[in-house]
Enzyme design. Sequence first.
Site, short mmCIF file in Angstrom:
data_model
loop_
_atom_site.label_atom_id
_atom_site.label_comp_id
_atom_site.label_asym_id
_atom_site.label_seq_id
_atom_site.Cartn_x
_atom_site.Cartn_y
_atom_site.Cartn_z
N LYS A 13 -0.37 -6.62 -18.69
CA LYS A 13 -0.08 -7.61 -19.72
C LYS A 13 -0.62 -7.05 -21.03
CE LYS A 13 -0.83 -12.35 -21.19
NZ LYS A 13 -1.30 -13.68 -20.83
N LYS A 60 4.49 -7.43 -18.60
CA LYS A 60 4.74 -8.44 -19.63
C LYS A 60 4.32 -7.91 -21.00
CE LYS A 60 3.06 -12.94 -20.99
NZ LYS A 60 2.09 -13.97 -20.74
C1 PBG Z 1 -1.77 -17.13 -21.47
C2 PBG Z 1 -0.32 -16.78 -21.42
C3 PBG Z 1 0.41 -16.34 -22.53
C4 PBG Z 1 1.73 -16.22 -22.09
C5 PBG Z 1 1.78 -16.56 -20.74
N1 PBG Z 1 0.47 -16.90 -20.33
C6 PBG Z 1 0.00 -16.14 -23.93
C7 PBG Z 1 -1.08 -15.21 -24.26
O1 PBG Z 1 -1.52 -14.40 -23.45
O2 PBG Z 1 -1.56 -15.31 -25.37
C8 PBG Z 1 2.85 -15.78 -22.98
C9 PBG Z 1 4.22 -16.13 -22.54
C10 PBG Z 1 5.27 -15.99 -23.59
O3 PBG Z 1 5.03 -15.53 -24.73
O4 PBG Z 1 6.41 -16.38 -23.28
N2 PBG Z 1 -2.57 -16.78 -20.46
#
Ligand code: PBG
Length: 335
Positions: A207, A260
């Site tokens: 991520k 992601k």
């Molecule tokens: C938070 C989380 C995020 C997303 C999914 N879970 C945001 C972040 O890490 O700040 C982002 C999903 C998206 O942008 O569609 N744990």
Amino acid sequence: MAFPEKLHLPIRPRRNRQSAAIRGLVRETTLTPADLIYPLFLHEDNRVDEIASMPGCQRHHLESLVREVGEASALGVRAVVLFPKIDDQLKTSGAEACHDADGLVPRAIRAIKSAHPEVAVITDVALDPYNADGHDGLVVTDDRTGELCILNDETVAVLCRQALCHAAAGADIVAPSDMMDGRVGAIREALDEAGHERVGILSYTAKYASAYYGPFRGALDSAPKAGDKKTYQMDPANWREALREAELDVAEGADMLMVKPAGPYLDIIRLLREEIDLPLAAYQVSGEYLMIKSAAAAGWIDEDKVVLESLTGIKRAGADMILTYFAKSVAARLG
Ligand code: PBG
């Protein structure tokens, strides 16, 4: 210059593209509704809110959430992932509301599982919606420098309680998205000790600290109050590190891995597909969604075609499953 009338070409790739029937035979990648995971937003209010930063997405109350899951399921989308918007007064620096057995997420899990038991319910395990600081982990501020520090091991203990709370409510899969070290192993152990051996772990393995999450943080009002997420989410410049994270997740007992965002990280999807045997998910995040939506709203691109092409590209790169806000609308067209 004279053009040759006929090229002597025994090999002509266009032969395989000459009709829809032949193109269908040679197609290498097919997208089906069963590949899709539908992310859904929910809140405590008794209204369905359109999300300003994500046109076409709503924040649901429990009843409309269950209805939406039912409609998606009827179209063949059999997996959802839940994202709660937590009321401000419930946000604390210890994020305690994340493991409240009567909290919004456990109530939603129970409601969905009782109405649509055929649907796999996946939950996000991270503290940001519950944390007064908006970070995925517990925060302390260094008295001397004023710098924020996101505590690792202390956070993992809270994530385990959150995962247990979701499992007890009937979640099929928990998906830690926090990027703390060691959380997959700790959650696996906590689940097993509590008798939740059947609950799977979909790890957000790679991520990245991405600007593409902006619209999502608007949807949940979960942007960090100070600092950024670069001390826990990955540097967009790195790929070897993704492999290291993947190897750790495998060793710690993850059932599925995730990359992601998806579109800008297709090389990482391909890398993990080639190097790791576990099923692989990719998350087409809010910024990817919004770019397609806004270009289409301006009349600059054909939304339906671009959505299909973007998802096919993610699958072709090696994703077995895709989290996408287009899940329901694209499933309706895939038939
Ligand atoms: C938070 C989380 C995020 C997303 C999914 N879970 C945001 C972040 O890490 O700040 C982002 C999903 C998206 O942008 O569609 N744990």
